[in-house]
Design a protein around this motif. Structure first.
Motif, mmCIF file in Angstrom:
data_model
loop_
_atom_site.group_PDB
_atom_site.id
_atom_site.type_symbol
_atom_site.label_atom_id
_atom_site.label_comp_id
_atom_site.label_asym_id
_atom_site.label_seq_id
_atom_site.Cartn_x
_atom_site.Cartn_y
_atom_site.Cartn_z
ATOM 1 N N LEU A 1 -32.651 -48.186 22.345
ATOM 2 C CA LEU A 1 -33.663 -48.629 23.882
ATOM 3 C C LEU A 1 -33.795 -50.121 23.019
ATOM 4 C CD1 LEU A 1 -36.738 -47.009 24.120
ATOM 5 C CD2 LEU A 1 -35.153 -47.401 25.274
ATOM 6 N N ASP A 2 -33.475 -50.238 21.139
ATOM 7 C CA ASP A 2 -33.358 -51.840 21.258
ATOM 8 C C ASP A 2 -31.837 -52.696 21.434
ATOM 9 O OD1 ASP A 2 -35.526 -51.898 19.182
ATOM 10 O OD2 ASP A 2 -34.346 -52.043 17.556
ATOM 11 N N ALA A 3 -30.664 -51.347 22.090
ATOM 12 C CA ALA A 3 -29.557 -51.036 22.372
ATOM 13 C C ALA A 3 -29.858 -51.679 23.824
ATOM 14 C CB ALA A 3 -28.375 -50.258 21.539
ATOM 15 N N LEU A 4 -30.155 -50.965 24.283
ATOM 16 C CA LEU A 4 -30.865 -51.407 25.952
ATOM 17 C C LEU A 4 -31.583 -52.020 26.226
ATOM 18 C CD1 LEU A 4 -30.738 -47.416 26.674
ATOM 19 C CD2 LEU A 4 -28.597 -48.892 26.754
ATOM 20 N N LEU A 5 -32.584 -52.068 25.716
ATOM 21 C CA LEU A 5 -33.928 -53.347 26.088
ATOM 22 C C LEU A 5 -34.214 -54.186 25.951
ATOM 23 C CD1 LEU A 5 -35.880 -50.058 27.448
ATOM 24 C CD2 LEU A 5 -34.367 -51.521 28.657
ATOM 25 N N GLY A 6 -33.800 -54.371 24.661
ATOM 26 C CA GLY A 6 -33.672 -55.433 23.249
ATOM 27 C C GLY A 6 -34.990 -55.844 22.311
ATOM 28 N N PRO B 1 -21.673 -33.236 25.086
ATOM 29 C CA PRO B 1 -21.567 -34.245 25.488
ATOM 30 C C PRO B 1 -22.576 -34.519 27.032
ATOM 31 C CG PRO B 1 -20.003 -32.707 26.010
ATOM 32 C CD PRO B 1 -20.325 -31.714 24.866
ATOM 33 N N ALA B 2 -22.712 -35.138 28.081
ATOM 34 C CA ALA B 2 -23.712 -35.305 29.187
ATOM 35 C C ALA B 2 -22.842 -34.296 30.196
ATOM 36 C CB ALA B 2 -23.527 -37.061 29.389
ATOM 37 N N GLU B 3 -21.613 -34.138 30.376
ATOM 38 C CA GLU B 3 -22.244 -33.351 31.467
ATOM 39 C C GLU B 3 -22.030 -31.657 31.113
ATOM 40 O OE1 GLU B 3 -17.710 -33.526 29.492
ATOM 41 O OE2 GLU B 3 -19.148 -34.935 30.089
ATOM 42 N N VAL B 4 -22.417 -31.533 29.802
ATOM 43 C CA VAL B 4 -22.779 -29.772 29.803
ATOM 44 C C VAL B 4 -24.255 -29.871 29.832
ATOM 45 C CG1 VAL B 4 -22.470 -28.400 27.551
ATOM 46 C CG2 VAL B 4 -20.761 -29.433 28.016
ATOM 47 N N LEU B 5 -24.982 -31.111 28.969
ATOM 48 C CA LEU B 5 -26.128 -30.877 29.301
ATOM 49 C C LEU B 5 -26.256 -30.250 30.199
ATOM 50 C CD1 LEU B 5 -26.928 -34.163 26.824
ATOM 51 C CD2 LEU B 5 -26.987 -32.381 26.164
ATOM 52 N N GLY B 6 -25.835 -31.820 31.174
ATOM 53 C CA GLY B 6 -26.411 -31.159 32.991
ATOM 54 C C GLY B 6 -26.798 -30.126 33.695
ATOM 55 N N MET B 7 -25.071 -29.573 33.377
ATOM 56 C CA MET B 7 -25.441 -28.456 33.759
ATOM 57 C C MET B 7 -26.115 -27.658 33.251
ATOM 58 S SD MET B 7 -21.222 -27.379 33.929
ATOM 59 C CE MET B 7 -20.732 -27.926 31.904
ATOM 60 N N ARG B 8 -27.008 -27.614 31.905
ATOM 61 C CA ARG B 8 -27.557 -26.581 31.086
ATOM 62 C C ARG B 8 -29.331 -26.718 31.948
ATOM 63 N NH1 ARG B 8 -25.998 -26.597 24.986
ATOM 64 N NH2 ARG B 8 -23.929 -25.775 25.205
ATOM 65 N N ARG B 9 -29.247 -28.222 32.223
ATOM 66 C CA ARG B 9 -30.684 -28.638 32.887
ATOM 67 C C ARG B 9 -31.085 -28.156 33.461
ATOM 68 N NH1 ARG B 9 -33.209 -33.593 35.014
ATOM 69 N NH2 ARG B 9 -30.753 -34.277 35.254
ATOM 70 N N LYS B 10 -29.447 -28.231 34.878
ATOM 71 C CA LYS B 10 -29.599 -27.693 36.028
ATOM 72 C C LYS B 10 -29.767 -26.192 36.274
ATOM 73 C CE LYS B 10 -26.732 -27.472 40.629
ATOM 74 N NZ LYS B 10 -25.011 -27.767 41.036
ATOM 75 N N GLU C 1 -29.533 -40.692 30.376
ATOM 76 C CA GLU C 1 -28.152 -41.240 30.644
ATOM 77 C C GLU C 1 -27.451 -41.685 29.849
ATOM 78 O OE1 GLU C 1 -30.559 -45.149 31.758
ATOM 79 O OE2 GLU C 1 -31.951 -43.737 33.452
ATOM 80 N N ALA C 2 -26.586 -41.725 30.631
ATOM 81 C CA ALA C 2 -24.686 -41.795 29.243
ATOM 82 C C ALA C 2 -25.032 -42.775 28.992
ATOM 83 C CB ALA C 2 -23.645 -41.867 30.552
ATOM 84 N N THR C 3 -25.280 -44.411 28.758
ATOM 85 C CA THR C 3 -25.314 -45.480 27.314
ATOM 86 C C THR C 3 -26.678 -45.146 26.311
ATOM 87 O OG1 THR C 3 -27.240 -46.103 29.445
ATOM 88 C CG2 THR C 3 -24.912 -46.764 28.620
ATOM 89 N N PHE C 4 -27.686 -44.502 27.047
ATOM 90 C CA PHE C 4 -28.882 -43.773 25.996
ATOM 91 C C PHE C 4 -28.219 -42.365 25.291
ATOM 92 C CE2 PHE C 4 -32.074 -40.505 24.588
ATOM 93 C CZ PHE C 4 -33.078 -41.877 24.285
ATOM 94 N N LEU C 5 -27.590 -41.543 25.635
ATOM 95 C CA LEU C 5 -27.054 -40.694 25.093
ATOM 96 C C LEU C 5 -25.713 -41.493 23.656
ATOM 97 C CD1 LEU C 5 -26.035 -37.947 27.444
ATOM 98 C CD2 LEU C 5 -27.672 -38.196 25.762
#
Length: 204
Positions: free
Chosen positions: A99-104, A132-141, A156-160
């Protein structure tokens, strides 16, 4: 007392690996603690993943550190030589780093300073599930959660990327004494076996 932590993104397989360990009788040899959010009775009381300000992020940290303090006390009172954690203090610091990196917000170092005043469990060994994000998304779905969590900040890719950098790339020094990343195709049963091997080594 030795402490092992399982880390990684949401839906990486940490809780499933913990379930495997419990079914194999690990609690006869060690104290096991669930993820922070499972210690909060009402879903609405869980701090948001994307806090709205630095002050909210600091307050969320304090909320989770109440749980961390309780975990530490329970682990010590159990008298067992081993502790296994589904997420550790490094989860909170990695989140703040992202969050420091994304939102300062600029809270990460403040949280490290605050940590020195609070009880916590320092992992001796952390297993980071590098999924990776794509695998996480499939598992959540597959879990059927996409409708209820359509805007899922934790994937979200940048958070990950930023949270992964904390554990894997040394963006900030983790609290854990040792972090080992394991690949996405490692099954929860294999993760549990890796933990079992450490337990056997440390308790023999």
């Amino acid at each position: 007392m030795k402490v092992i932590a399982l880390e990684g993104p949401s839906y990486a397989g940490k809780s499933t690996a913990i379930s495997h360990l419990r079914s194999s009788g690990i609690e006869a040899r060690g104290f096991v603690s669930d993820c922070y959010v499972k210690h909060i009775a009402h879903r609405d009381d869980i701090p948001p993943a994307r806090t709205g300000s630095a002050a909210e992020q600091l307050a969320a940290f304090e909320r989770f550190m109440v749980i961390e303090g309780a975990r530490a006390r329970c682990a010590l009172s159990s008298g067992k030589p081993l502790v296994i954690l589904d997420r550790s203090i490094d989860t909170l610091l990695a989140h703040a780093h992202a969050l420091d990196a994304l939102l300062g917000y600029g809270v990460h170092l403040r949280l490290r300073d605050r940590l020195q005043e609070l009880p916590f469990l320092r992992p001796d060994h952390t297993i980071y599930l590098d999924v990776p994000a794509e695998v996480l998304g499939m598992r959540r779905k597959k879990a059927g959660h996409t409708a209820a969590e359509s805007d899922y900040f934790l994937h979200e890719a940048t958070f990950l990327d930023h949270t992964r950098d904390y554990f894997v790339a040394g963006a900030q020094p983790p609290i854990s004494r040792e972090v080992v990343a394991i690949p996405a195709d490692t099954t929860p049963a294999e993760v549990a076996q890796a933990v079992e091997s450490l337990v056997t080594f440390w308790t023999r």
